[in-house]
Design a protein around this motif. Structure first.
Motif, PDB file in Angstrom:
ATOM      1  N   THR A 162      -0.344   8.085  20.150  1.00  0.00           N
ATOM      2  CA  THR A 162       0.131   6.663  20.137  1.00  0.00           C
ATOM      3  C   THR A 162       1.356   6.638  19.242  1.00  0.00           C
ATOM      4  OG1 THR A 162      -1.203   6.092  18.096  1.00  0.00           O
ATOM      5  CG2 THR A 162      -2.245   6.279  20.332  1.00  0.00           C
ATOM      6  N   PRO A 163       1.830   5.351  19.259  1.00  0.00           N
ATOM      7  CA  PRO A 163       3.291   5.481  18.697  1.00  0.00           C
ATOM      8  C   PRO A 163       3.321   5.649  17.218  1.00  0.00           C
ATOM      9  CG  PRO A 163       2.950   3.266  20.182  1.00  0.00           C
ATOM     10  CD  PRO A 163       1.498   4.146  20.170  1.00  0.00           C
ATOM     11  N   ILE A 164       4.370   6.464  17.014  1.00  0.00           N
ATOM     12  CA  ILE A 164       4.495   7.056  15.499  1.00  0.00           C
ATOM     13  C   ILE A 164       5.501   5.784  14.721  1.00  0.00           C
ATOM     14  CG2 ILE A 164       5.479   8.735  14.242  1.00  0.00           C
ATOM     15  CD1 ILE A 164       4.221  10.763  16.157  1.00  0.00           C
ATOM     16  N   ASP A 165       5.116   5.631  13.451  1.00  0.00           N
ATOM     17  CA  ASP A 165       5.751   5.023  12.677  1.00  0.00           C
ATOM     18  C   ASP A 165       5.578   5.464  11.126  1.00  0.00           C
ATOM     19  OD1 ASP A 165       7.548   2.713  11.536  1.00  0.00           O
ATOM     20  OD2 ASP A 165       7.150   1.691  13.792  1.00  0.00           O
ATOM     21  N   LEU A 166       6.421   4.792  10.450  1.00  0.00           N
ATOM     22  CA  LEU A 166       6.392   5.054   8.799  1.00  0.00           C
ATOM     23  C   LEU A 166       4.891   4.674   8.176  1.00  0.00           C
ATOM     24  CD1 LEU A 166      10.105   4.527   7.929  1.00  0.00           C
ATOM     25  CD2 LEU A 166       8.829   6.477   8.832  1.00  0.00           C
ATOM     26  N   ASP A 167       4.041   5.421   8.008  1.00  0.00           N
ATOM     27  CA  ASP A 167       2.868   4.850   7.365  1.00  0.00           C
ATOM     28  C   ASP A 167       2.338   6.375   6.519  1.00  0.00           C
ATOM     29  OD1 ASP A 167       0.953   3.616   5.896  1.00  0.00           O
ATOM     30  OD2 ASP A 167      -0.174   3.438   8.155  1.00  0.00           O
ATOM     31  N   HIS A 168       1.454   6.342   5.470  1.00  0.00           N
ATOM     32  CA  HIS A 168       1.116   7.569   4.722  1.00  0.00           C
ATOM     33  C   HIS A 168       2.322   8.200   4.308  1.00  0.00           C
ATOM     34  CE1 HIS A 168      -2.961   6.005   5.133  1.00  0.00           C
ATOM     35  NE2 HIS A 168      -2.771   5.991   6.583  1.00  0.00           N
ATOM     36  N   THR A 169       3.507   7.970   4.225  1.00  0.00           N
ATOM     37  CA  THR A 169       4.616   8.572   3.898  1.00  0.00           C
ATOM     38  C   THR A 169       4.745   9.521   2.603  1.00  0.00           C
ATOM     39  OG1 THR A 169       5.508   6.703   2.735  1.00  0.00           O
ATOM     40  CG2 THR A 169       6.243   6.871   5.092  1.00  0.00           C
ATOM     41  N   ASP A 170       3.682   9.312   1.796  1.00  0.00           N
ATOM     42  CA  ASP A 170       3.517  10.270   0.680  1.00  0.00           C
ATOM     43  C   ASP A 170       2.866  11.110   1.009  1.00  0.00           C
ATOM     44  OD1 ASP A 170       1.419   8.511   1.185  1.00  0.00           O
ATOM     45  OD2 ASP A 170       0.544   8.705  -0.884  1.00  0.00           O
ATOM     46  N   ASN A 220       0.702  -2.251   8.236  1.00  0.00           N
ATOM     47  CA  ASN A 220       1.736  -1.353   7.961  1.00  0.00           C
ATOM     48  C   ASN A 220       2.773  -2.394   8.866  1.00  0.00           C
ATOM     49  OD1 ASN A 220       1.539  -0.577  10.826  1.00  0.00           O
ATOM     50  ND2 ASN A 220       0.643   1.258  10.202  1.00  0.00           N
ATOM     51  N   PRO A 221       4.086  -2.294   8.435  1.00  0.00           N
ATOM     52  CA  PRO A 221       4.988  -3.371   9.148  1.00  0.00           C
ATOM     53  C   PRO A 221       5.145  -3.102  10.665  1.00  0.00           C
ATOM     54  CG  PRO A 221       5.889  -2.197   7.347  1.00  0.00           C
ATOM     55  CD  PRO A 221       4.608  -1.550   7.567  1.00  0.00           C
ATOM     56  N   ALA A 222       4.779  -1.802  11.186  1.00  0.00           N
ATOM     57  CA  ALA A 222       4.845  -1.917  12.672  1.00  0.00           C
ATOM     58  C   ALA A 222       3.633  -2.431  13.188  1.00  0.00           C
ATOM     59  CB  ALA A 222       4.822  -0.321  13.171  1.00  0.00           C
ATOM     60  N   VAL A 280      -3.915 -12.920   3.522  1.00  0.00           N
ATOM     61  CA  VAL A 280      -3.516 -11.413   3.505  1.00  0.00           C
ATOM     62  C   VAL A 280      -4.130 -10.867   2.338  1.00  0.00           C
ATOM     63  CG1 VAL A 280      -1.484  -9.901   3.159  1.00  0.00           C
ATOM     64  CG2 VAL A 280      -1.122 -12.170   4.707  1.00  0.00           C
ATOM     65  N   GLY A 281      -4.742  -9.727   2.499  1.00  0.00           N
ATOM     66  CA  GLY A 281      -5.267  -9.074   1.404  1.00  0.00           C
ATOM     67  C   GLY A 281      -4.726  -7.356   2.035  1.00  0.00           C
ATOM     68  N   ALA A 282      -4.267  -6.944   1.090  1.00  0.00           N
ATOM     69  CA  ALA A 282      -3.591  -5.428   1.492  1.00  0.00           C
ATOM     70  C   ALA A 282      -4.083  -4.288   0.314  1.00  0.00           C
ATOM     71  CB  ALA A 282      -1.966  -5.413   1.587  1.00  0.00           C
ATOM     72  N   SER A 283      -3.909  -3.244   0.845  1.00  0.00           N
ATOM     73  CA  SER A 283      -4.121  -2.003  -0.104  1.00  0.00           C
ATOM     74  C   SER A 283      -2.869  -1.728  -0.891  1.00  0.00           C
ATOM     75  CB  SER A 283      -4.430  -0.625   0.737  1.00  0.00           C
ATOM     76  OG  SER A 283      -5.887  -0.974   1.643  1.00  0.00           O
ATOM     77  N   GLY A 284      -2.990  -1.184  -2.132  1.00  0.00           N
ATOM     78  CA  GLY A 284      -2.058  -0.881  -3.005  1.00  0.00           C
ATOM     79  C   GLY A 284      -1.123  -0.007  -2.590  1.00  0.00           C
ATOM     80  N   ASP A 285      -1.398   0.961  -1.642  1.00  0.00           N
ATOM     81  CA  ASP A 285      -0.600   2.190  -1.420  1.00  0.00           C
ATOM     82  C   ASP A 285       0.074   1.797  -0.143  1.00  0.00           C
ATOM     83  OD1 ASP A 285      -2.967   2.092   0.570  1.00  0.00           O
ATOM     84  OD2 ASP A 285      -3.283   4.258   0.340  1.00  0.00           O
ATOM     85  N   LYS A 286       0.249   0.597   0.381  1.00  0.00           N
ATOM     86  CA  LYS A 286       1.031   0.245   1.571  1.00  0.00           C
ATOM     87  C   LYS A 286       2.150  -0.258   1.504  1.00  0.00           C
ATOM     88  CE  LYS A 286      -2.375   1.759   4.303  1.00  0.00           C
ATOM     89  NZ  LYS A 286      -1.937   3.033   5.344  1.00  0.00           N
ATOM     90  N   ASN A 287       3.141  -0.383   2.376  1.00  0.00           N
ATOM     91  CA  ASN A 287       4.300  -1.015   2.495  1.00  0.00           C
ATOM     92  C   ASN A 287       3.914  -2.627   2.601  1.00  0.00           C
ATOM     93  OD1 ASN A 287       6.855  -2.161   2.784  1.00  0.00           O
ATOM     94  ND2 ASN A 287       7.346  -0.798   4.395  1.00  0.00           N
ATOM     95  N   VAL A 288       3.639  -3.218   1.565  1.00  0.00           N
ATOM     96  CA  VAL A 288       3.315  -4.620   1.678  1.00  0.00           C
ATOM     97  C   VAL A 288       4.285  -5.452   1.899  1.00  0.00           C
ATOM     98  CG1 VAL A 288       1.067  -4.242   0.373  1.00  0.00           C
ATOM     99  CG2 VAL A 288       3.308  -4.859  -0.579  1.00  0.00           C
ATOM    100  N   ARG A 289       5.539  -5.141   1.499  1.00  0.00           N
ATOM    101  CA  ARG A 289       6.858  -6.177   1.650  1.00  0.00           C
ATOM    102  C   ARG A 289       7.087  -6.030   3.055  1.00  0.00           C
ATOM    103  NH1 ARG A 289      10.587  -8.262  -1.457  1.00  0.00           N
ATOM    104  NH2 ARG A 289       9.858  -7.278  -3.087  1.00  0.00           N
ATOM    105  N   LEU A 297       0.526  -8.756  -5.497  1.00  0.00           N
ATOM    106  CA  LEU A 297       0.765  -9.115  -3.994  1.00  0.00           C
ATOM    107  C   LEU A 297       1.411 -10.200  -3.829  1.00  0.00           C
ATOM    108  CD1 LEU A 297       0.624  -8.370  -1.076  1.00  0.00           C
ATOM    109  CD2 LEU A 297      -1.682  -9.242  -0.919  1.00  0.00           C
ATOM    110  N   ALA A 298       1.017 -11.526  -4.661  1.00  0.00           N
ATOM    111  CA  ALA A 298       1.401 -12.836  -4.412  1.00  0.00           C
ATOM    112  C   ALA A 298       3.202 -12.766  -4.947  1.00  0.00           C
ATOM    113  CB  ALA A 298       0.781 -13.809  -5.411  1.00  0.00           C
TER     114      ALA A 298
END
Length: 506
Positions: free
Chosen positions: A228-236, A384-386, A408-417, A446-447
């Motif tokens: 499926t479409p590849i994008d930037l996630d889990h970049t670490d 993730n942004p995509a 919105v409630g997100a995980s700390g290891d994601k590109n939340v911005r 996050l806020a």
């Protein structure tokens, strides 16, 4: 297509009024679970009838206790975010179990977004052609048993427990032999492969957990590999460019397989095509060998015409929202065609009526799923942004809300911005919250990012998810009963799963 809320009586008692009272009664339960399940009861009248696609807790107290014991044992292992990139442990488990994953053909799915929805579509199509399917997907929305499905439905709690107990002695043997114990995900993968062999399944539909090459699922040799479409996630863990991530995901492409490629960034496509050449795999590419010919918004979803490897499939109703789901459908159709040899051994397409019937029955909980009316509340697991961009585009197309409030409630290891920036054009206001996971980003942190993206006057903070839902519903109702306000809960699969329980779904 606007989702107009029905009339809602003003003299109904507010189910939120006794929320804290119910939680206080749950003195012997896990605190986070007590909050979620109490909310499930208090908001059930607003959320409508529960859906069978996602299992509830077992009604039998003894079964529920046994399932909790299994969950507790699994929780002592490495979580899904702690990895040691190797398949040595899962390979050892498969060996000692007699290689159950080789007793059936498989379709293996990797990519960044859309894997679970695509897996569900593939499963439905295979089932329409009278094949017994085993599906393994992750993460789960509400119940751990969702991850392992047979014949289109999650296995029962009893079968989940039995499968775990059956292979537990072998798990312990492998643990004793390896430098590191099998992880949570590795054990579940072993359970899935064993359950499919025991069923027995005619074909397995398997979604990778993360990456590809060293993912625990990669002890199978998929006859069909889907990307499926590849994008930037889990970049670490996977790399900081599309090409680096594609290199890892290309690991599921095996010798002589057929590869179904969704539309990809150019550098990712180059990596995947190179790998296909190296292993003599056949490639079908979206936009060239197959794709979406036409799509029109319809009530509850969309009407699509798909071009497959064997021809055109007109007027297929898909009860999911968004262009991204139409593309997922095209990928799923091509994968099943490839599995049956369409375009290679046979020229004729699949039976159109069977294809239409399969797609019309597809559900994907937590993916632009409507769980409440008056105002309309939609859940989407974009993290993730995509994924956020796809959800933002789709919700504008399918619902046409006059005022949309985000929760919105997100995980700390994601590109939340990046996620928040994708939603900024469609959210009138956003309520920032956090889920119960230890991975959740602190609501205040996050806020702070949300204020930079939305401005201070458009951000509200409610650390408790029940309070955030109540605040968002109140904001959506400000324009009046028939003004078309709505709420989108997003940012994490965990946030969506907890909101789904609070709103009475499951």
């Amino acid at each position: 297509m606007s989702e107009l809320p029905p009339d809602h009586s003003d003299d109904q008692p507010d189910p939120l009024d006794n929320f804290d009272e119910i939680i206080a009664e749950e003195t012997t339960r896990d605190p986070d679970l007590a909050v979620i399940e109490a909310g499930s009861r208090t908001l059930r009248t607003q959320g409508g009838p529960p859906e069978a696609d996602i299992p509830t807790r077992p009604a039998d107290p003894e079964v529920d206790k046994a399932l909790r014991e299994v969950e507790a044992e699994l929780a002592t292992r490495w979580g899904e975010t702690k990895l040691e990139p190797s398949v040595s442990r899962i390979a050892a488990l498969m060996d000692i179990l007699g290689e159950p994953q080789r007793s059936y053909p498989s379709i293996h799915i990797t990519g960044t977004n859309g894997k679970t929805s695509t897996a569900r579509m593939i499963e439905a199509l295979l089932g329409a052609f009278e094949l017994r399917t085993g599906r393994y997907t992750s993460p789960h929305v509400q119940s751990i048993t969702e991850r392992i499905s047979l014949d289109g439905a999650p296995i029962s709690a009893e079968r989940f427990i039995e499968t775990y107990q059956d292979i537990k002695p072998y798990i312990e043997m492998v643990d004793a032999q390896q430098e590191y114990r099998l992880s949570f995900f590795e054990v579940l993968t072993g359970m899935a492969y064993a359950a499919f062999a025991d069923a027995p399944a005619d074909v397995a539909v398997v979604e990778v957990g993360m990456g590809g090459s060293w993912d625990a699922t990669n002890v199978i040799d998929g006859d069909v590999a889907v990307v499926t479409p590849i994008d930037l996630d889990h970049t670490d863990r996977l790399g900081s460019t599309h090409a680096e991530i594609a290199t890892e995901k290309a690991g599921i492409v095996k010798q002589g397989a057929t590869v179904i490629l969704a539309q990809q960034p150019v550098d990712a496509a180059q990596v995947l095509l190179k790998k296909a050449v190296e292993v003599d795999a056949t490639v079908a590419r979206e936009g060239l060998e197959f794709g979406v010919v036409d799509r029109q918004v319809a009530v509850g979803g969309q009407l699509v015409t798909l071009r497959g490897l064997g021809g055109e499939y007109p007027e297929v109703y898909l009860p999911l929202h968004g262009a991204h789901q139409a593309h997922n459908a095209a990928v799923a159709l091509a994968a099943v065609e490839a599995f049956f040899g369409v375009g290679a051994q046979r020229a004729e397409p699949l039976d159109l009526d069977a294809v239409r019937k399969a797609f019309a029955a597809v559900a994907s909980p937590g993916r632009l799923e409507v769980v409440r009316k008056s105002p309309t509340v939609v859940l989407d697991a974009a993290h993730n942004p995509a994924g956020a961009r796809a959800a933002a585009e789709a919700i504008g197309e399918a619902f046409q809300f006059s005022r949309l409030i985000g929760v919105v409630g997100a995980s700390g290891d994601k590109n939340v911005r990046g996620l928040l920036e994708a939603f900024e054009p469609v959210f009138a206001e956003v309520v920032i919250t956090q889920n119960s996971s230890h991975r959740a980003m602190d609501a205040d942190e996050l806020a702070g990012i949300a204020v930079e993206v939305f401005g201070d006057d458009r951000v509200q903070v409610e650390p408790r998810l029940p309070d955030a839902l109540e605040a968002a519903i109140t904001l959506a109702e400000e324009e009046g009963e028939f003004a078309g306000g709505g709420v989108l809960v997003t940012g994490s699969v965990i946030t969506v799963g907890e909101a789904r329980l609070l709103l009475g779904k499951g």
